[in-house]
Motif scaffolding. Structure first.
Motif, PDB file in Angstrom:
ATOM      1  N   UNK A  32      29.342  32.784  18.044  1.00 15.02           N
ATOM      2  CA  UNK A  32      28.885  33.117  16.975  1.00 15.02           C
ATOM      3  C   UNK A  32      27.619  31.915  16.339  1.00 15.02           C
ATOM      4  N   UNK A  33      27.482  32.608  15.313  1.00 17.13           N
ATOM      5  CA  UNK A  33      26.178  31.553  14.293  1.00 17.13           C
ATOM      6  C   UNK A  33      27.178  30.268  13.534  1.00 17.13           C
ATOM      7  N   UNK A  34      26.545  29.838  13.836  1.00 20.46           N
ATOM      8  CA  UNK A  34      26.650  28.265  12.561  1.00 20.46           C
ATOM      9  C   UNK A  34      26.181  28.024  12.031  1.00 20.46           C
ATOM     10  N   UNK A  35      24.712  28.133  12.437  1.00 22.04           N
ATOM     11  CA  UNK A  35      23.473  28.001  11.128  1.00 22.04           C
ATOM     12  C   UNK A  35      22.191  27.887  11.648  1.00 22.04           C
ATOM     13  N   UNK A  36      21.594  29.687  11.225  1.00 23.78           N
ATOM     14  CA  UNK A  36      20.832  29.893  11.583  1.00 23.78           C
ATOM     15  C   UNK A  36      19.455  29.708  10.657  1.00 23.78           C
ATOM     16  N   UNK A  37      18.523  29.713  11.165  1.00 28.87           N
ATOM     17  CA  UNK A  37      17.242  29.511   9.740  1.00 28.87           C
ATOM     18  C   UNK A  37      15.969  30.328  10.296  1.00 28.87           C
ATOM     19  N   UNK A  38      15.248  31.027   9.988  1.00 31.61           N
ATOM     20  CA  UNK A  38      14.151  31.902  10.479  1.00 31.61           C
ATOM     21  C   UNK A  38      13.280  31.335   9.449  1.00 31.61           C
ATOM     22  N   UNK A  39      11.746  31.267   9.650  1.00 30.58           N
ATOM     23  CA  UNK A  39      10.449  31.088   9.449  1.00 30.58           C
ATOM     24  C   UNK A  39       9.452  31.760   9.331  1.00 30.58           C
ATOM     25  N   UNK A  40       9.312  31.496   8.312  1.00 33.50           N
ATOM     26  CA  UNK A  40       7.526  32.141   8.296  1.00 33.50           C
ATOM     27  C   UNK A  40       6.769  32.190   7.685  1.00 33.50           C
TER      28      UNK A  40
END
Length: 197
Positions: A22-30
């Protein structure tokens, strides 16, 4: 030498549970200043939808679950990772990104979390202290730009206030009588100050 010099270096930072994936914390940046005409520039987010992000994370977890190294090239991206307890910490950068710099970020995250969570970096503790984890990531990376890699500095900026400050707040009387007393005290001090002028 790349012609497009930019401070933008991190495409994603991920904390994923190894037990149930499971995802606990995800951050995607542009990249903040991306070219308007192109969607394939170096700082473009290659996983704009949640479905694509989850597929990337699933493949990444399968690839790194039994790895002994800390750096891999996956889907054209440099991925550095560390396993802590039952979670994996990932930092994803572009294919031409400096892996030593990205590795410094994942180490800063791991060590800052160890300081903040008192060496208890597991899924349950991360979920219970989600605010501290999120703030730590924000102190390390801002919109894909690495700001700080010293875990002590990150932890000091994120940590909760000391307990002695909280106990002094308990002595404040917030009842109606307490507020009236504070109002009278303020009026009295203001009158004294006005007389001095």
């Amino acid at each position: 030498m790349p012609t497009n010099m930019s401070l933008f270096s991190v495409n994603a930072i991920l904390i994923i549970s190894t037990d149930d994936r499971s995802r606990i914390l995800t951050r995607y940046y542009s990249a903040p200043h991306a070219p308007l005409s192109s969607t394939s520039h170096p700082g473009a987010n290659p996983y704009p939808s949640v479905k694509e992000q989850k597929a990337f994370e699933k493949g990444l977890l399968e690839k790194t679950n039994k790895q002994t190294s800390d750096v891999i090239l996956y889907d054209g991206r440099v991925v550095v990772f560390k396993m802590e307890g039952d979670v994996m910490l990932y930092v994803v950068g572009g294919g031409d990104e400096n892996e030593i710099m990205l590795f410094g970020v994942v180490l800063a995250l791991r060590d800052a979390l160890a300081i903040l969570l008192k060496n208890s970096t597991d899924k349950r503790t991360l979920v219970e202290n989600y605010d501290l984890v999120s703030l730590a990531i924000d102190e390390i990376i801002d919109d894909g730009i690495i700001l700080e890699t010293d875990p002590v500095v990150v932890a000091s900026r994120v940590s909760k206030p000391p307990a002695q400050d909280i106990t002094s707040v308990k002595n404040i009387d917030l009842s109606e009588q307490g507020l009236l007393n504070a109002w009278e005290f303020g009026k009295l001090k203001l009158a004294e100050r006005m007389r001095q002028l």
